[in-house]
Design a protein around this motif. Structure first.
Motif, PDB file in Angstrom:
ATOM      1  N   MET A   1      -8.961   8.347  -0.390  1.00 29.17           N
ATOM      2  CA  MET A   1      -8.192   8.228  -1.627  1.00 29.17           C
ATOM      3  C   MET A   1      -8.123   6.759  -2.027  1.00 29.17           C
ATOM      4  O   MET A   1      -7.970   5.881  -1.184  1.00 29.17           O
ATOM      5  N   ILE A   2      -8.205   6.532  -3.285  1.00 30.80           N
ATOM      6  CA  ILE A   2      -8.123   5.180  -3.836  1.00 30.80           C
ATOM      7  C   ILE A   2      -6.686   4.683  -3.687  1.00 30.80           C
ATOM      8  O   ILE A   2      -5.733   5.426  -3.924  1.00 30.80           O
ATOM      9  N   GLU A   3      -6.555   3.427  -3.287  1.00 32.95           N
ATOM     10  CA  GLU A   3      -5.232   2.861  -3.049  1.00 32.95           C
ATOM     11  C   GLU A   3      -4.913   1.769  -4.067  1.00 32.95           C
ATOM     12  O   GLU A   3      -5.779   0.967  -4.419  1.00 32.95           O
ATOM     13  N   VAL A   4      -3.655   1.766  -4.526  1.00 33.40           N
ATOM     14  CA  VAL A   4      -3.134   0.673  -5.342  1.00 33.40           C
ATOM     15  C   VAL A   4      -1.782   0.267  -4.747  1.00 33.40           C
ATOM     16  O   VAL A   4      -1.096   1.092  -4.153  1.00 33.40           O
ATOM     17  N   THR A   5      -1.444  -0.982  -4.931  1.00 34.72           N
ATOM     18  CA  THR A   5      -0.180  -1.443  -4.361  1.00 34.72           C
ATOM     19  C   THR A   5       0.974  -1.189  -5.316  1.00 34.72           C
ATOM     20  O   THR A   5       0.830  -1.275  -6.530  1.00 34.72           O
ATOM     21  N   GLN A  22      -4.182   0.407 -16.508  1.00 33.81           N
ATOM     22  CA  GLN A  22      -5.324  -0.415 -16.113  1.00 33.81           C
ATOM     23  C   GLN A  22      -5.338  -0.745 -14.618  1.00 33.81           C
ATOM     24  O   GLN A  22      -6.401  -0.946 -14.047  1.00 33.81           O
ATOM     25  N   VAL A  23      -4.186  -0.777 -13.968  1.00 35.89           N
ATOM     26  CA  VAL A  23      -4.162  -0.991 -12.515  1.00 35.89           C
ATOM     27  C   VAL A  23      -5.006   0.096 -11.842  1.00 35.89           C
ATOM     28  O   VAL A  23      -5.819  -0.193 -10.952  1.00 35.89           O
ATOM     29  N   PHE A  24      -4.845   1.320 -12.293  1.00 31.95           N
ATOM     30  CA  PHE A  24      -5.606   2.440 -11.727  1.00 31.95           C
ATOM     31  C   PHE A  24      -7.077   2.352 -12.119  1.00 31.95           C
ATOM     32  O   PHE A  24      -7.963   2.442 -11.272  1.00 31.95           O
ATOM     33  N   LYS A 163      -3.319   6.566  -3.952  1.00 33.80           N
ATOM     34  CA  LYS A 163      -2.335   6.450  -2.875  1.00 33.80           C
ATOM     35  C   LYS A 163      -1.630   5.120  -3.111  1.00 33.80           C
ATOM     36  O   LYS A 163      -2.268   4.069  -3.225  1.00 33.80           O
ATOM     37  N   ILE A 164      -0.310   5.171  -3.209  1.00 28.18           N
ATOM     38  CA  ILE A 164       0.476   3.970  -3.474  1.00 28.18           C
ATOM     39  C   ILE A 164       0.871   3.357  -2.144  1.00 28.18           C
ATOM     40  O   ILE A 164       1.513   4.010  -1.319  1.00 28.18           O
ATOM     41  N   ILE A 165       0.475   2.117  -1.940  1.00 30.81           N
ATOM     42  CA  ILE A 165       0.817   1.440  -0.682  1.00 30.81           C
ATOM     43  C   ILE A 165       1.866   0.372  -0.961  1.00 30.81           C
ATOM     44  O   ILE A 165       1.855  -0.277  -2.001  1.00 30.81           O
ATOM     45  N   LYS A 166       2.756   0.246  -0.019  1.00 29.09           N
ATOM     46  CA  LYS A 166       3.894  -0.700  -0.163  1.00 29.09           C
ATOM     47  C   LYS A 166       3.450  -2.124   0.070  1.00 29.09           C
ATOM     48  O   LYS A 166       2.546  -2.452   0.738  1.00 29.09           O
TER      49      LYS A 166
END
Length: 166
Positions: A1-5, A22-24, A163-166
């Motif tokens: 899964m693609i991750e963004v913070t 745009q972050v995504f 997937k949102i990472i902290k």
């Protein structure tokens, strides 16, 4: 899964809904190497492709309209996929209707719209395909609302987009 913070999303959301989306889409472009090919298409889910398609649509229409969108090779990506249906399902009904109207024009003139052109021939397309003018104006009038609506949908369904990472 693609991750963004989460922090990147927080910063972008404070700057505006288009920055949030745009972050995504920047991450999707990074994963696909900026190329939508048979090899890279499976790297994204249907939801991710739909969001990327919106970003591409918005960017192309804002700069050069439907003629530019199609000449830059995105006609099939927008009109041959269930993009319009997904936009309706995500709550952008009027935008979905606009895409269906543009698809009719695209389908009826596809071979001409997609053929290689010189710069002068490309510029002449804007006169030849004035039928797109009203749709472009309609989109420009609704763009802010559509972008906000889609950003809200993404925010409510984050797990579908990354997937949102902290």
């Amino acid at each position: 899964m693609i991750e963004v913070t989460d922090s990147a999303l927080q910063v972008a959301a404070s700057e505006g809904m288009d920055e949030f989306i745009q972050v995504f889409t920047d991450k999707y472009k990074e994963v696909t190497g900026g190329e939508l090919t048979a090899a890279t298409m499976p790297l994204l889910t249907g939801e991710q492709h739909s969001l990327l398609a919106y970003q591409i649509f918005r960017d192309e229409i804002m700069v050069g309209g439907f003629c530019q969108l199609i000449q830059n090779g995105y006609g099939g990506y927008i009109f041959d996929n269930p993009f319009a249906k997904v936009m309706r399902l995500w709550g952008a009904e009027d935008f979905s209707k606009l895409i269906y109207k543009a698809k009719k024009i695209y389908d009826a003139n596809r071979s001409d719209l997609e053929k290689e052109r010189t710069d002068d021939e490309f510029m002449a397309m804007y006169e030849q395909y004035e039928v797109f003018d009203d749709l472009e104006e309609e989109y420009l009038d609704m763009e802010e609302l559509v972008t906000a609506s889609l950003a809200s949908y993404v925010d409510e369904h984050l797990e579908l987009f990354a997937k949102i990472i902290k």
